[in-house]
Design a protein around this motif. Structure first.
Motif: not given
Length: 445
Positions: A79-80, A83, A106, A120, A124, A127, A129-130
């Motif tokens: 995830v990080y 992002r 977001r 969070q 993320d 979503s 978006r991710f």
């Protein structure tokens, strides 16, 4: 700022972070440039190594599901990583193509501490978006790798084919390129070289199209954000109005009403002494006169808290100067920096005024600060008003949920008022200080 605490709505729906909701990509796209070609070639070269790293982390995480811990560690790293990749891709797009693509909304967690961090991550990874960012990165990386490989292959052919044909013509006729006459080899080399140049020059156009396809927010996401923002603004307006009614009621009950009661009692006592003891009656009337003037001052303070006259007559700069002067008189050395090239809508000026006034009131009452600074500036490019109040006192101020109407006029009331104006309100206040209260207010629809 104070250690007194105020609001977070704590609603079921998470707030939304929206750096830019301008919609479709804007500006003129620069697809034919050295930077665009270099970006594609660098992306293609990096893909040979980088392509497998996030994918390997994802595969390791999925294969580690039975161990739980390995899966969680791989999921957090993935995830990080993605992002960060999404941020880099947007910076690259703006630097290379100058498309000005809007950032999708977001959802932000409303929890605090470790629970906020874990929630969070879930918001993320769940979503659209991710996963659009992941898809964009791999589609673009794959295309860059293929385009770069094709250009490299054509370029290699352009240099090697003529050399091999010439070498074959001067050696063994049975060699492998004897079927390719030297003139034809040169012709094909020129064609291959032209094709390689065309791929390098015109290939970034598809790169830009991939960005335009996958980086912007979808219309559904934009509409959902707009509905959420309007609902949040409506909730903020309702609670802000209720809070304001409680504040006015409290101010009238605690300050004006006792003075008026005292005034009525003094006048009544003076009436009883008017015939029997005129000197005492005159003293009582003078006392009633002083009480009436004090009651007028209290009423002016209440009215100033509802709709300050100076704000409507002379604008935000003059109104804030008056607020800062009162703060200086209370013992807190306060400076004011204002950059407002033009008058703003009335509701924006009123909201900014109350943010500064309430924040400085908290500073003088609760923070034990010796210095404070108020900064107000208009960002004309984004059409937003930035309001910041800094103090060097003890910290610990935060926005919390609660039904206490006494505290509701503090940070919680400011948060509600700013949300009603569709702005954002943040408080940075570590336990040892300093405290910074910030509001960002949109200045137009």
């Amino acid at each position: 700022m104070s250690a007194v605490t105020d609001t977070d709505t704590g609603a079921d729906t998470a707030p939304v972070d929206v750096p830019d909701q301008s919609g479709a990509p804007s500006g003129r796209t620069r697809t034919l440039s050295v930077a665009a070609s270099a970006s594609m070639l660098v992306g293609g070269a990096a893909a040979s190594v980088w392509f497998w790293i996030p994918l390997a982390i994802l595969v390791i995480g999925i294969s580690s599901i039975p161990s739980v811990i390995g899966f969680l560690v791989a999921a957090v790293v993935f995830v990080y990583l993605m992002r960060g990749v999404d941020h880099v891709e947007r910076v690259r797009n703006e630097a290379v193509f100058g498309m000005g693509i809007a950032v999708p909304p977001r959802r932000l967690s409303h929890y605090t501490g470790f629970q906020r961090w874990a929630h969070q991550l879930w918001l993320d990874i769940s979503s659209a978006r991710f996963w659009k960012a992941v898809a964009h990165h791999y589609v673009r990386l794959t295309y860059d790798a293929l385009a770069t490989a094709l250009a490299a292959g054509l370029l290699a052919f352009a240099f090697l084919a003529p050399a091999a044909a010439v070498a074959t013509g001067h050696s063994d006729p049975e060699a492998g390129l004897s079927f390719l006459p030297t003139p034809l080899a040169w012709l094909l080399a020129v064609v291959a070289l032209a094709a390689a140049v065309a791929v390098v020059v015109f290939g970034p156009a598809l790169d830009a199209r991939i960005d335009r396809w996958l980086l912007p927010p979808s219309e559904t996401a934009a509409l959902q954000h707009e509905v959420s923002a309007l609902a949040d603004a409506r909730a903020g307006a309702v609670t802000s109005a209720q809070t304001e009614r409680h504040r006015i009621e409290r101010d009238l009950h605690d300050s004006v009403q006792p003075r008026l009661v005292s005034l009525a009692m003094t006048i009544g006592l003076a009436q009883t002494k008017l015939d029997s003891d005129p000197p005492t009656a005159r003293a009582l009337i003078a006392e009633a006169h002083d009480e009436a003037k004090n009651a007028l001052v209290e009423l002016r303070n209440v009215v100033r808290g509802i709709a300050p006259t100076i704000l409507a007559d002379r604008g935000l700069d003059a109104a804030l100067s008056s607020v800062v002067q009162r703060a200086n008189n209370s013992g807190v050395s306060t400076t004011l920096s204002v950059h407002l090239p033009r008058r703003l809508p009335d509701e924006v000026e009123a909201c900014a005024y109350f943010v500064v006034a309430e924040a400085l009131t908290n500073v003088s009452r609760h923070s034990s600060a010796s210095n404070a600074a108020v900064t107000v500036r208009l960002d004309e490019a984004a059409n937003q008003l930035h309001v910041s109040v800094f103090d060097d006192g003890r910290g610990g101020a935060r926005v919390v949920d609660g039904d206490d109407t006494v505290d509701a006029t503090g940070l919680r009331g400011l948060d509600e008022r700013v949300r009603a104006a569709r702005g954002t309100f943040t408080v940075s206040s570590p336990p040892t200080g300093p405290t910074i209260v910030t509001a960002v207010l949109p200045c137009g629809s």
